[in-house]
Design a protein around this motif. Sequence first.
Motif, PDB file in Angstrom:
ATOM      1  N   ILE A  68      13.578  97.254  -8.341  1.00 49.96           N
ATOM      2  CA  ILE A  68      14.411  98.361  -7.856  1.00 49.96           C
ATOM      3  C   ILE A  68      14.273  98.473  -6.335  1.00 49.96           C
ATOM      4  N   GLY A 106      15.970  99.979  -2.329  1.00 51.85           N
ATOM      5  CA  GLY A 106      16.625 101.082  -1.649  1.00 51.85           C
ATOM      6  C   GLY A 106      15.671 101.760  -0.706  1.00 51.85           C
ATOM      7  N   GLU A 150      16.030 106.886  -2.200  1.00 53.27           N
ATOM      8  CA  GLU A 150      16.908 106.296  -3.219  1.00 53.27           C
ATOM      9  C   GLU A 150      16.110 105.789  -4.414  1.00 53.27           C
ATOM     10  N   ILE A 151      14.953 105.172  -4.137  1.00 51.25           N
ATOM     11  CA  ILE A 151      14.116 104.670  -5.237  1.00 51.25           C
ATOM     12  C   ILE A 151      13.590 105.837  -6.075  1.00 51.25           C
ATOM     13  N   SER A 162      14.992 108.706  -6.499  1.00 50.34           N
ATOM     14  CA  SER A 162      16.130 109.222  -7.279  1.00 50.34           C
ATOM     15  C   SER A 162      16.374 108.378  -8.523  1.00 50.34           C
ATOM     16  N   GLN A 163      16.293 107.055  -8.376  1.00 52.35           N
ATOM     17  CA  GLN A 163      16.469 106.176  -9.540  1.00 52.35           C
ATOM     18  C   GLN A 163      15.350 106.376 -10.561  1.00 52.35           C
ATOM     19  N   GLU A 176      15.877 109.467 -12.646  1.00 55.06           N
ATOM     20  CA  GLU A 176      16.801 109.234 -13.761  1.00 55.06           C
ATOM     21  C   GLU A 176      16.067 108.616 -14.942  1.00 55.06           C
ATOM     22  N   LEU A 177      15.223 107.630 -14.676  1.00 64.69           N
ATOM     23  CA  LEU A 177      14.451 106.997 -15.746  1.00 64.69           C
ATOM     24  C   LEU A 177      13.481 107.981 -16.389  1.00 64.69           C
TER      25      LEU A 177
END
Length: 457
Positions: free
Chosen positions: A225, A227, A231-232, A234-235, A238-239
Amino acid sequence: MKKGKIEPRTLSGFMELMPGPQLQFDRICETMRDIYGLYGYYPLDTPILESSEVLLAKAGGETEKQVYRFNKGDADITMRFDLTVPLAKFVAKNYGGLTFPFKRYQIGKVYRGEKSQKGRFREFYQSDIDIIGDGELNVINDAEIPAIIYNVFTRLGLEDFTIRLNNRRLLSGFWCMLNLEDKAGGIMRAIDKLEKMPREKIIGELEELGIDTGKCEKILDFAGIKGTNGEIISQLEELAKDGGETFKEGLRQLALVVKYIDAFHVPEKNYKIDLSIARGLDYYTGTVYETTFNKHPEIGSICSGGRYDNLAEFYTNKKLPGVGISIGLTRLFYILNEMEYLNGSALAPADVLVIPMTGDMPHAISISERLRGEGIKCQIYFEEKKFKAKIGYADKLDVPFAFFIGEDEIAKNEVSFKDMQSGEQVSAPLDDAVAAVKKSLSQRSEATVIDTEKTNR
């Protein structure tokens, strides 16, 4: 029969420096001590030799194969192979006399009998910092460690580096999401090789652990992953919606560490989240770090470490969590020297060479003591040589200034002093000469150990 001369030689894997490079090495050590001191860390020096039972309490496998171990009388002795195990012993032994959190730094030699190769040594210096808690240790401490490393490297003159960080709880939580928690150790060791091996080979290693191809792909996609740090995170948030408590706690810690690294004014260009950083060693339990040169990733990590839950579990029942990082100082110096990044202006053992031009040595000695009293390092040239030899000695030492003390200077209570770089020579009262030298040295002291012009090319 008369025995012949023995050839002078140094053992393979042991670094022995000439005087100039040794000065550069010492300046690096001084810089590190200065920075560690600014953050309030105690200096520590532990014995090179320890009881094998103590030093090898947690060792095994490759570590025991590499240590230097011997018997002296009834004592079974091992030379320290890192600075972390001696720290654990020290904290357990002196627990009652320490104030926690206990912050220490240590710069010292360690010994490993591994295969000698370019840039790898059997005797080498490590530079370690650790923060040890009593029962618990706030995760904000994990942000201070990279802040210190950032300040060390930038003070030395390095700018093109990245401190990469991750969290082992986050990784463990992800393995749990894939129902692979029983294979966590093997997975960590496999993804820790991502920069050294192609993706296909890593998948092969994971499949050998009994992991199906689909899950192997998910593991590597997660580790890859990319960014900005925001950004990381944020990802990962989500997970986390489908993740368990371990994953969520790992993410909370990682986000907090990033927040406070920023509060320490570390530029984002010098640190980033990298989910492929696992640190293959089993004792890391939270934050992990690795630091690399951006232009030279082939060198690998020049500084690594992380969070551990219980530093001294083999010596005491008290829980002593900690976080720390280690710089392979000898290897770092070797790399900087090979790349010709070191600043050649740091090679002189003295600021001034006092050269008596008469037999009146007491006067020259008096002047040299005045210089030392002003904080100016100096040598006196006592040898009865011709002027060419005297000035040649100053050239070879690369001293910034030479003071000439002749009959005229003694009579006028002056000195003639020469700027060895520009070649300019003037006569002046001693007070004026001292002031001029101190002004020049103040400007020279701003030069970093590492030549930034070379590193920025």
